[in-house]
Write a protein that holds these residues in place. Structure first.
Motif, short mmCIF file in Angstrom:
data_model
loop_
_atom_site.label_atom_id
_atom_site.label_comp_id
_atom_site.label_asym_id
_atom_site.label_seq_id
_atom_site.Cartn_x
_atom_site.Cartn_y
_atom_site.Cartn_z
N UNK A 298 0.98 -1.14 0.11
CA UNK A 298 0.15 0.01 0.02
C UNK A 298 1.00 1.14 0.02
N UNK A 299 0.46 2.41 -0.81
CA UNK A 299 1.07 3.27 -0.71
C UNK A 299 0.76 4.41 0.34
N UNK A 300 1.91 4.68 1.15
CA UNK A 300 1.36 5.76 2.04
C UNK A 300 1.91 7.18 1.87
N UNK A 301 0.89 8.20 1.94
CA UNK A 301 1.03 9.51 1.52
C UNK A 301 -0.08 10.35 1.90
N UNK A 314 3.60 17.50 2.84
CA UNK A 314 4.78 17.38 3.70
C UNK A 314 5.52 16.11 3.41
N UNK A 315 4.61 15.10 3.22
CA UNK A 315 5.59 13.71 3.03
C UNK A 315 5.41 13.19 1.65
N UNK A 316 6.50 12.58 1.03
CA UNK A 316 6.66 12.06 -0.31
C UNK A 316 5.70 10.47 -0.07
N UNK A 317 5.20 10.04 -1.43
CA UNK A 317 4.63 8.72 -1.18
C UNK A 317 5.57 7.85 -1.09
N UNK A 318 5.18 6.75 -0.61
CA UNK A 318 6.23 5.57 -0.22
C UNK A 318 5.37 4.37 0.09
N UNK A 322 8.44 0.01 2.72
CA UNK A 322 9.67 0.95 2.91
C UNK A 322 9.55 1.48 4.09
N UNK A 323 8.58 2.15 4.55
CA UNK A 323 7.93 2.88 5.72
C UNK A 323 8.45 1.86 6.94
N UNK A 324 7.95 0.55 6.65
CA UNK A 324 8.32 -0.26 7.85
C UNK A 324 9.54 -0.75 7.98
N UNK A 325 10.41 -0.50 6.95
CA UNK A 325 11.88 -0.82 6.95
C UNK A 325 12.35 0.09 7.76
N UNK A 326 12.02 1.50 7.55
CA UNK A 326 12.69 2.64 7.97
C UNK A 326 12.21 2.86 9.65
N UNK A 327 10.98 2.43 9.69
CA UNK A 327 10.40 2.23 11.41
C UNK A 327 11.59 1.45 12.07
N UNK A 328 11.94 0.23 11.36
CA UNK A 328 12.56 -0.99 12.16
C UNK A 328 14.11 -0.40 12.24
N UNK A 339 12.85 11.60 13.89
CA UNK A 339 14.08 11.62 13.13
C UNK A 339 13.70 10.50 12.13
N UNK A 340 13.01 9.63 12.28
CA UNK A 340 12.54 8.59 11.24
C UNK A 340 11.55 9.22 10.29
N UNK A 341 10.75 10.04 10.73
CA UNK A 341 9.69 10.64 9.62
C UNK A 341 10.34 11.56 9.09
N UNK A 342 11.45 12.37 9.34
CA UNK A 342 12.02 13.33 8.75
C UNK A 342 12.64 12.85 7.15
N UNK A 343 12.91 11.32 7.26
CA UNK A 343 13.48 11.10 6.19
C UNK A 343 12.37 10.98 4.97
N UNK A 344 11.05 10.97 5.21
CA UNK A 344 9.83 11.23 4.27
C UNK A 344 9.77 12.45 4.01
N UNK A 345 10.04 13.55 4.58
CA UNK A 345 9.67 14.76 4.39
C UNK A 345 10.30 15.24 2.89
N UNK A 346 9.21 16.07 2.20
CA UNK A 346 9.68 16.33 0.78
C UNK A 346 10.64 17.54 0.89
N UNK A 347 10.42 18.48 1.84
CA UNK A 347 11.43 19.49 2.21
C UNK A 347 12.16 19.18 3.42
N UNK A 348 13.23 18.25 3.54
CA UNK A 348 13.81 18.09 4.64
C UNK A 348 14.58 19.21 5.15
#
Length: 351
Positions: A298-301, A314-318, A322-328, A339-348
């Motif tokens: 599923x696409x998270x956006x 604020x966040x890019x689609x993923x 991919x989201x779960x891997x970053x969480x782990x 810090x984990x969520x920042x990696x998905x920000x469009x304008x970091x």
């Protein structure tokens, strides 16, 4: 089974491998426990009374979801008898002889039912959590239940009914949240962001010194939304304005928190609830957390209805995997949820 806390703990010994450094203990960074506050309780039955009652419930959910990312619900429709039976099944499972539980021991995320201690990465951890854990997939029940324990005798029947009804409560809450965001009532159902159902069952034996260790460290969930069934022993706490707010343990009430998926889907309008669990010196505690999550592909956006020229995404689609891997990875590398969520920000943000 000799690694499991409930097997070796005598209630007096606290090994060094369970003692957190001062900055990671329950009062980390000087954060205090605000005992004169609690996570708000919302009467869910009002949502069915009339339009005014529904509007009141939506308003209460929105307020709590923006301020703390968590709330509690009563009169949710799950019978007290079923909740009590579910707690009994959980307690009886952990009381089974070691030989009846050993076959379920696993540290793999892929297993439908897994019993482990502390965390999946136990053997790589420097410090362990004071807990033993069950993780189980719950949907479809008829496909998952054969992998669940056959002891206690009614475990599959009771837990199957409990998770099914908890899932229905979750769906109702998602409709109310969608309304509060100004989205179509069935937005989350159509998006599939809550289509998977998992459950973590935590058993926290009595701890010799709750000030030195943790049952679960400060974190936010990987879910869209999480429903927690507690008993009558306190332990769950949420962070609000730099202070820990306790969740009063009430057997017929669900504690509800938003996960990181909801923060992304709401385009940052709602916050995921940051929480921890502490231990108790005198009595054991159990809790069951039911996670409504997206499927791996599923696409998270951010919801398109929440994006405008004034409020860009604020966040890019993923995809969720991919989201779960970053969480782990974030938990393994001790990153904060922000810090984990920042990696998905469009304008970091720049450093």
């Amino acid at each position: 089974m000799n690694l499991f806390v409930h097997n070796w703990s005598d209630g007096k010994t606290l090994p060094k491998s369970y003692i957190f450094p001062p900055e990671k203990r329950p009062g980390e960074h000087g954060l205090t426990l605000k005992t004169n506050q609690s996570v708000p309780i919302i009467d869910l039955s009002k949502a069915y009374a009339d339009d005014a009652g529904r509007a009141e419930v939506v308003s209460q959910i929105m307020k709590a979801s923006k301020e703390i990312g968590a709330f509690q619900v009563k009169n949710h429709g799950v019978p007290s008898k079923l909740l009590n039976e579910a707690r009994t099944m959980i307690k009886e499972f952990f009381e089974l002889p070691a030989e009846d539980k050993e076959k379920y021991i696993s540290y793999s995320h892929k297993d439908i039912f897994a019993l482990y201690t502390s965390n999946y990465n136990y053997f790589a951890e420097e410090i362990h959590f004071w807990r033993d854990v069950i993780t189980q997939r719950c949907l479809p029940v008829e496909e998952c239940a054969p992998y669940w324990p056959d002891k206690p005798a009614k475990y599959r029947e009771v837990i199957g009914e409990f998770t099914t009804q908890a899932n229905e409560v979750g769906k109702v809450l998602l409709e109310l949240i969608a309304e509060g965001l100004g989205l179509e009532r069935d937005y989350f159902e159509k998006s599939g962001l809550g289509e998977e159902l998992d459950m973590n069952v935590n058993h926290y034996p009595p701890c010799p010194d709750p000030t030195l260790t943790l049952a679960v460290a400060r974190h936010r969930d990987r879910s869209l939304i999480t429903l927690v069934m507690q008993g009558d022993v306190a332990g769950l706490q949420f962070l609000k304005d730099g202070e820990w707010i306790p969740v009063d343990p009430m057997p017929d009430v669900f504690a509800v928190n938003l996960g990181n998926v909801m923060q992304v889907a709401s385009n940052g309008l709602l916050k995921s609830g940051e929480h921890q669990a502490v231990t108790n010196q005198k009595v054991a505690r159990e809790s069951a957390a039911v996670f409504l999550c997206p499927g791996d592909d599923r696409v998270i956006e951010p919801a398109k209805g929440l994006i405008s020229e004034e409020k860009p995404a604020l966040y890019r689609p993923l995809q969720y995997h991919e989201f779960l891997a970053a969480h782990n990875r974030g938990r393994t590398h001790k990153l904060t949820a922000d810090e984990t969520l920042k990696s998905f920000l469009i304008n970091q943000p720049t450093t």
